[in-house]
Write a protein that holds these residues in place. Structure first.
Motif, PDB file in Angstrom:
ATOM      1  N   TRP A   5      61.157  58.471  79.435  1.00 56.37           N
ATOM      2  CA  TRP A   5      59.798  58.367  78.905  1.00 56.37           C
ATOM      3  C   TRP A   5      59.542  56.979  78.321  1.00 56.37           C
ATOM      4  CZ3 TRP A   5      58.441  57.269  73.891  1.00 56.37           C
ATOM      5  CH2 TRP A   5      57.079  57.383  73.594  1.00 56.37           C
ATOM      6  N   LEU A   6      60.538  56.467  77.553  1.00 54.40           N
ATOM      7  CA  LEU A   6      60.362  55.162  76.944  1.00 54.40           C
ATOM      8  C   LEU A   6      60.247  54.073  77.999  1.00 54.40           C
ATOM      9  CD1 LEU A   6      60.277  53.392  74.442  1.00 54.40           C
ATOM     10  CD2 LEU A   6      62.779  53.344  74.438  1.00 54.40           C
ATOM     11  N   ARG A   7      61.083  54.165  79.051  1.00 52.63           N
ATOM     12  CA  ARG A   7      61.020  53.152  80.106  1.00 52.63           C
ATOM     13  C   ARG A   7      59.677  53.170  80.796  1.00 52.63           C
ATOM     14  NH1 ARG A   7      65.140  54.674  82.486  1.00 52.63           N
ATOM     15  NH2 ARG A   7      64.210  55.981  84.085  1.00 52.63           N
ATOM     16  N   ASN A   8      59.166  54.360  81.117  1.00 51.44           N
ATOM     17  CA  ASN A   8      57.867  54.455  81.781  1.00 51.44           C
ATOM     18  C   ASN A   8      56.738  53.964  80.887  1.00 51.44           C
ATOM     19  OD1 ASN A   8      59.057  55.548  84.050  1.00 51.44           O
ATOM     20  ND2 ASN A   8      58.766  57.680  83.384  1.00 51.44           N
ATOM     21  N   SER A   9      56.867  54.222  79.574  1.00 51.78           N
ATOM     22  CA  SER A   9      55.840  53.750  78.653  1.00 51.78           C
ATOM     23  C   SER A   9      55.823  52.235  78.601  1.00 51.78           C
ATOM     24  CB  SER A   9      56.102  54.309  77.244  1.00 51.78           C
ATOM     25  OG  SER A   9      56.038  55.718  77.260  1.00 51.78           O
ATOM     26  N   ILE A  10      57.008  51.625  78.583  1.00 55.69           N
ATOM     27  CA  ILE A  10      57.084  50.168  78.558  1.00 55.69           C
ATOM     28  C   ILE A  10      56.475  49.575  79.812  1.00 55.69           C
ATOM     29  CG2 ILE A  10      58.705  48.238  78.664  1.00 55.69           C
ATOM     30  CD1 ILE A  10      60.513  49.799  76.776  1.00 55.69           C
ATOM     31  N   LEU A  11      56.809  50.165  80.968  1.00 53.80           N
ATOM     32  CA  LEU A  11      56.275  49.641  82.223  1.00 53.80           C
ATOM     33  C   LEU A  11      54.760  49.798  82.273  1.00 53.80           C
ATOM     34  CD1 LEU A  11      58.982  50.959  84.701  1.00 53.80           C
ATOM     35  CD2 LEU A  11      58.660  48.616  83.908  1.00 53.80           C
ATOM     36  N   ALA A  12      54.258  50.897  81.748  1.00 52.54           N
ATOM     37  CA  ALA A  12      52.822  51.117  81.780  1.00 52.54           C
ATOM     38  C   ALA A  12      52.088  50.152  80.867  1.00 52.54           C
ATOM     39  CB  ALA A  12      52.520  52.560  81.358  1.00 52.54           C
ATOM     40  N   MET A  13      52.708  49.763  79.747  1.00 58.48           N
ATOM     41  CA  MET A  13      52.041  48.903  78.793  1.00 58.48           C
ATOM     42  C   MET A  13      52.193  47.430  79.109  1.00 58.48           C
ATOM     43  SD  MET A  13      52.825  50.716  75.142  1.00 58.48           S
ATOM     44  CE  MET A  13      51.755  49.554  74.288  1.00 58.48           C
ATOM     45  N   SER A  14      53.163  47.072  79.940  1.00 57.07           N
ATOM     46  CA  SER A  14      53.441  45.661  80.189  1.00 57.07           C
ATOM     47  C   SER A  14      52.235  44.891  80.693  1.00 57.07           C
ATOM     48  CB  SER A  14      54.618  45.516  81.159  1.00 57.07           C
ATOM     49  OG  SER A  14      55.780  46.012  80.555  1.00 57.07           O
ATOM     50  N   PRO A  15      51.464  45.378  81.687  1.00 54.63           N
ATOM     51  CA  PRO A  15      50.314  44.613  82.152  1.00 54.63           C
ATOM     52  C   PRO A  15      49.300  44.375  81.047  1.00 54.63           C
ATOM     53  CG  PRO A  15      50.882  46.340  83.711  1.00 54.63           C
ATOM     54  CD  PRO A  15      51.667  46.596  82.482  1.00 54.63           C
ATOM     55  N   LEU A  16      49.096  45.382  80.170  1.00 49.61           N
ATOM     56  CA  LEU A  16      48.140  45.212  79.095  1.00 49.61           C
ATOM     57  C   LEU A  16      48.613  44.140  78.124  1.00 49.61           C
ATOM     58  CD1 LEU A  16      45.672  46.147  77.467  1.00 49.61           C
ATOM     59  CD2 LEU A  16      47.135  47.861  76.377  1.00 49.61           C
ATOM     60  N   MET A  17      49.913  44.167  77.829  1.00 51.15           N
ATOM     61  CA  MET A  17      50.452  43.220  76.857  1.00 51.15           C
ATOM     62  C   MET A  17      50.431  41.805  77.389  1.00 51.15           C
ATOM     63  SD  MET A  17      53.629  45.548  75.585  1.00 51.15           S
ATOM     64  CE  MET A  17      54.241  44.400  74.400  1.00 51.15           C
ATOM     65  N   ALA A  18      50.527  41.646  78.686  1.00 54.18           N
ATOM     66  CA  ALA A  18      50.552  40.306  79.260  1.00 54.18           C
ATOM     67  C   ALA A  18      49.148  39.779  79.514  1.00 54.18           C
ATOM     68  CB  ALA A  18      51.339  40.324  80.570  1.00 54.18           C
ATOM     69  N   GLY A  19      48.134  40.612  79.337  1.00 55.27           N
ATOM     70  CA  GLY A  19      46.782  40.193  79.646  1.00 55.27           C
ATOM     71  C   GLY A  19      46.131  39.469  78.491  1.00 55.27           C
ATOM     72  N   ASP A  20      44.782  39.350  78.542  1.00 55.95           N
ATOM     73  CA  ASP A  20      44.044  38.667  77.497  1.00 55.95           C
ATOM     74  C   ASP A  20      44.170  39.424  76.180  1.00 55.95           C
ATOM     75  OD1 ASP A  20      43.271  36.733  79.260  1.00 55.95           O
ATOM     76  OD2 ASP A  20      41.404  37.772  79.815  1.00 55.95           O
ATOM     77  N   ASP A  80      54.962  34.437  85.266  1.00 58.53           N
ATOM     78  CA  ASP A  80      55.209  35.129  84.008  1.00 58.53           C
ATOM     79  C   ASP A  80      56.249  36.233  84.203  1.00 58.53           C
ATOM     80  OD1 ASP A  80      53.346  33.568  82.759  1.00 58.53           O
ATOM     81  OD2 ASP A  80      51.718  35.038  82.937  1.00 58.53           O
ATOM     82  N   LEU A  81      57.023  36.452  83.164  1.00 60.35           N
ATOM     83  CA  LEU A  81      57.927  37.589  83.120  1.00 60.35           C
ATOM     84  C   LEU A  81      57.266  38.698  82.309  1.00 60.35           C
ATOM     85  CD1 LEU A  81      61.292  35.751  82.374  1.00 60.35           C
ATOM     86  CD2 LEU A  81      60.482  36.603  84.580  1.00 60.35           C
ATOM     87  N   SER A  82      57.784  39.918  82.424  1.00 56.08           N
ATOM     88  CA  SER A  82      57.234  41.014  81.634  1.00 56.08           C
ATOM     89  C   SER A  82      57.396  40.699  80.161  1.00 56.08           C
ATOM     90  CB  SER A  82      57.946  42.326  81.978  1.00 56.08           C
ATOM     91  OG  SER A  82      59.335  42.205  81.718  1.00 56.08           O
ATOM     92  N   ASP A  83      56.371  41.007  79.403  1.00 53.04           N
ATOM     93  CA  ASP A  83      56.336  40.666  77.988  1.00 53.04           C
ATOM     94  C   ASP A  83      56.555  41.931  77.170  1.00 53.04           C
ATOM     95  OD1 ASP A  83      55.992  39.176  75.673  1.00 53.04           O
ATOM     96  OD2 ASP A  83      53.844  39.599  75.595  1.00 53.04           O
ATOM     97  N   ILE A  84      57.814  42.288  76.983  1.00 56.92           N
ATOM     98  CA  ILE A  84      58.167  43.496  76.239  1.00 56.92           C
ATOM     99  C   ILE A  84      58.748  43.057  74.907  1.00 56.92           C
ATOM    100  CG2 ILE A  84      59.593  45.565  76.187  1.00 56.92           C
ATOM    101  CD1 ILE A  84      59.553  45.459  79.281  1.00 56.92           C
TER     102      ILE A  84
END
Length: 781
Positions: A5-20, A80-84
């Motif tokens: 669950w945590l891994r999927n949550s991180i992957l789902a949030m990554s695009p938002l975190m890397a955006g504006d 860019d790399l994933s911003d976790i």
């Protein structure tokens, strides 16, 4: 299931975190993520690549060592790399630090002179946003490199190399082991030097040599110490041997890398004696391999030190550092000594203890200082002063009068913050005993979710009466104590009193494993000072310098940040910290000198009873600085009949001032002066002007507060200007036992970014803080 669950949550949030970012852009200081290669042969010209954030338009590179030059070849932007980002509790961070800055790769052509010395080199890049943090790589001999080519985790698939060579690799996964195969001649003596720890490797290397039948010939590094960095081995028989590299904790990560130079090269393991008298000439016995046995030195310090001399005998691949001191030097394994003196000795065998007799007059104050680990010895010293009959001397009694216990977690021997179950029975300035250490309260919790803070220096909890910091388990006892004279008759109160003797294990901040003991003679007579290894070890590598002297008050300075990036039209705080020596508690006048045109700095005073001060370093809006300027922080103090001056961090050759664009905020202190009585409080108002596209929150920092003055209204995130705020008032509070003082304090606002560099901008206007004396307050009433 939870991990998934945590891994999927991180992957789902990554695009938002890397955006504006909803809080706009901000200036992220230059950041370094990687350097490749981390080893460069001397006498060569190579390209190194440096990756990090906000390195665009890098224009220059600065090196810490002579014989190394470089030029920027190209700078390119990388995907860019994933911003976790994880918060302190291990979950996803909710702090908005703005859009992900550009990720860049800088290629530098590095030219290393054939005469450059083997060892670590630090560097900084200059960019339009200022200088980067320090990066590091190794200068190495021109040997072939034996790479960590997987699989090589068994002798059967060991990587075969021909000597001399550099064994290079990483223990990248838990339990990983690397094997190398070498051929040696009968009687061949090989030196091994692993410089990786000097440039940031997290590996705790254990290196094992096995013969062709896989019998263990020798193992190095299991007990830590210098063998993790260097050792040597003489091979009686010719043939095939295997070198096995592993991590002591069996951990694995990319930062567990190693670069082990193997060959017949000069390697210095140590010198004896470990120092000489200042201005005197002496012969040192060099302990090492492929070196001469003797080396003549004179007692002049190295250019970047005041009391040590760094040597490289016979062009060795490593250095040895010796100490210099004004006292008479002798070599002795025990017997009578006359104070002041420096004794050069050795714990010659396991279980040994060396004893020295000396005379002292009643109330005479003496200091016994060991210099061993700091100079490369394996000795973990333990000092004790005994009476003429060899009995311990009581210095004081710690009488408990109140008890509580640790809660929430175990605590290490360094942290200043300790979580305790109750604190209603203690106040700031009280002595507290836990285990064998005595500490002093600096600040009480403002809420049940806060630690009790104890006095510290340089990231190390301070102890008193020469006790040594210890680790403490949850539920362990902690006592408020009264310190009473030795021999006092105490009424039983059900709590365990502790008798304190003149003994010390670790000397405190700056001393590491070396001992420091303060002795006041209770009567005229003969006394004995004893030195041994705390673990009962001994041998040729367990040498020491034991100095017996009277107090010699002095100080040393450090400055932070070492690379201030000053915004045009803005101000940053610079902290200068003093290590006070031998009880020196006088004022120290601090200033920055040699500033370039358009730059200005306030001066400051490290007041008695304090260890640091804040200076405001500013640049005019029209300031120009195409390169960098050296940062020179100097402190002066009157000690005895002399004026003593010291430069902060003289050993650091990369203390550089640079200019950056205007900051994201302009900070202002609307309050100009504050007067407090002990036990009173006052309000301070600050404001900010956001600049550019920055719309984020701003944590407020109050700098240069005197002891026993604290900031209230801090909440979970400190004093905070939220995204929709530009002005904030908060309260400072003087404790009832606050000392009278008149000094300047500063407020600054921090910009939260992905960089570890300081990113705080100060109000150029200081606030004058006046704490009244209790007598003045009472007379006024």
């Amino acid at each position: 299931m939870r991990k998934s669950w945590l891994r999927n949550s991180i992957l789902a949030m990554s695009p938002l975190m890397a955006g504006d970012s909803p809080t706009g852009s901000r200036i992220t200081p230059p950041t370094l993520n990687s350097v490749s290669p981390v080893g460069v042969a001397r006498g060569t010209t190579v390209e190194i690549t440096i990756e990090g954030l906000n390195l665009a338009k890098a224009s220059a590179i600065y090196f810490s060592e002579p014989g190394v030059t470089g030029r920027i070849v190209r700078v390119k932007e990388l995907p860019d790399l994933s911003d976790i980002r994880l918060g302190s509790n291990g979950t996803l961070s909710t702090v908005d630090v703005g859009p992900l800055p550009p990720r860049n790769q800088v290629t530098v052509e590095v030219d290393v002179s054939p005469d450059a010395e083997i060892g670590p080199v630090s560097f900084r890049l200059l960019t339009p946003l200022g200088t980067s943090p320090e990066g590091k790589f190794l200068i190495e001999p021109y040997y072939g490199e034996a790479p960590d080519k997987e699989p090589n985790d068994t002798p059967e698939n060991a990587f075969e190399t021909f000597l001399p060579a550099i064994l290079a690799g990483a223990i990248s996964r838990p339990g990983d082991i690397d094997y190398f195969k070498i051929q040696v001649k009968a009687g061949q003596e090989l030196s091994f030097l692993n410089g990786a720890m000097l440039i940031g490797s997290a590996l705790q290397p254990v290196v094992t040599i096995l013969d062709s039948d896989l019998n263990v010939v020798a193992t190095f590094g299991e007990n830590g110490g210098s063998e993790q960095v260097m050792f040597a081995r003489r091979f009686d028989k010719a043939g095939t041997y295997y070198i096995r590299v592993e991590d002591y904790q069996r951990s694995g990560r990319a930062s567990n890398f190693y670069r082990i130079v193997v060959g017949e090269f000069p390697l210095v393991l140590g010198a004896f004696p470990l120092g000489v008298q200042s201005g005197a000439t002496a012969d040192l016995a060099i302990r090492g391999y492929h070196t001469l046995g003797k080396f003549k030195v004179d007692g002049k310090p190295s250019p970047d030190s005041e009391d040590t001399l760094t040597l490289r005998p016979d062009n060795a691949f490593d250095t040895v550092r010796i100490a210099l001191g004004p006292e008479l030097e002798i070599q002795s394994q025990g017997g009578s000594i006359a104070v002041p003196v420096t004794v050069n000795g050795r714990i010659g065998k396991p279980g040994a203890e060396n004893r020295y007799r000396f005379h002292a007059s009643r109330n005479e104050q003496l200091i016994f200082e060991v210099n061993a680990r700091r100079l490369g010895s394996d000795l973990d010293s333990y000092l004790e002063v005994l009476d003429a009959k060899g009995q311990p001397i009581e210095r004081a009694i710690a009488r408990p009068v109140w008890a509580t216990s640790f809660t929430l977690r175990d605590h290490d021997s360094a942290a200043r913050g300790l979580r305790i179950s109750a604190w209603d029975g203690i106040k700031v300035g009280d002595y507290v005993m836990t285990g064998g250490e005595i500490v002093r309260v600096e600040a009480l919790p403002l809420s049940p979710d806060n630690d009790t803070v104890f006095e510290s220096f340089g990231g190390q909890r301070l102890t008193f009466f020469d006790t040594t910091p210890e680790a403490h388990a949850v539920d362990a006892a902690l006592y408020k104590v009264q310190i009473v004279p030795p021999g006092a008759k105490l009424s039983p109160n059900g709590l365990p009193a502790a008798h304190l003797f003149y003994r010390n294990d670790d000397g405190g901040p700056g001393y590491g494993k070396d001992s420091l003991l303060h002795f006041t003679a209770p009567a005229d007579g003969e006394y004995i000072v004893c030195i041994r290894d705390v673990q009962g070890l001994g041998g040729e590598k367990y040498s020491y310098r034991l100095t017996a002297r009277h107090p010699r008050p002095d100080f040393r300075l450090t400055v932070n940040p070492r690379n201030p990036n000053v915004p045009a039209g803005g101000t940053i705080p610079v902290t200068v910290t003093a290590a006070r020596i031998d009880g020196f508690d006088g004022p120290i006048d601090v200033s920055l000198s040699g500033l370039p045109a358009g730059f200005h700095a306030s001066s400051g005073v490290i007041a008695p009873g304090q260890v640091s001060t804040t200076l405001a370093l500013s640049a005019d809006p029209s300031a120009k600085l195409e390169t960098t300027a050296p940062l020179k922080a100097t402190g002066k103090a009157s000690i005895g009949n002399a004026t003593v001056a010291h430069l902060a961090n003289p050993e650091d050759h990369l203390k550089l001032i640079s200019l950056m664009p205007r900051a994201d905020i302009l900070m202002s202190a609307e309050t100009k002066e504050v007067t407090l009585e002990p036990g009173g409080s006052a309000e301070i108002t600050v404001s900010i002007q956001r600049q550019g596209d920055f719309r984020g929150r701003v944590p407020v920092e109050v700098r240069n507060l005197p002891p026993r003055v604290r900031v209230l209204d801090v909440g979970l995130n400190g004093v905070l200007l939220n995204e929709d705020e530009s002005r904030r008032s908060f309260t400072i509070d003087a404790l009832p036992n606050a000392e009278p003082v008149d000094q300047l304090i500063y407020v600054s606002g921090a910009i939260e970014t992905r960089s570890g560099q300081q990113n705080s901008y100060a109000a150029p206007q200081p606030i004058r803080l006046h704490i009244k004396s209790p007598v003045a307050s009472a007379s006024r009433e």
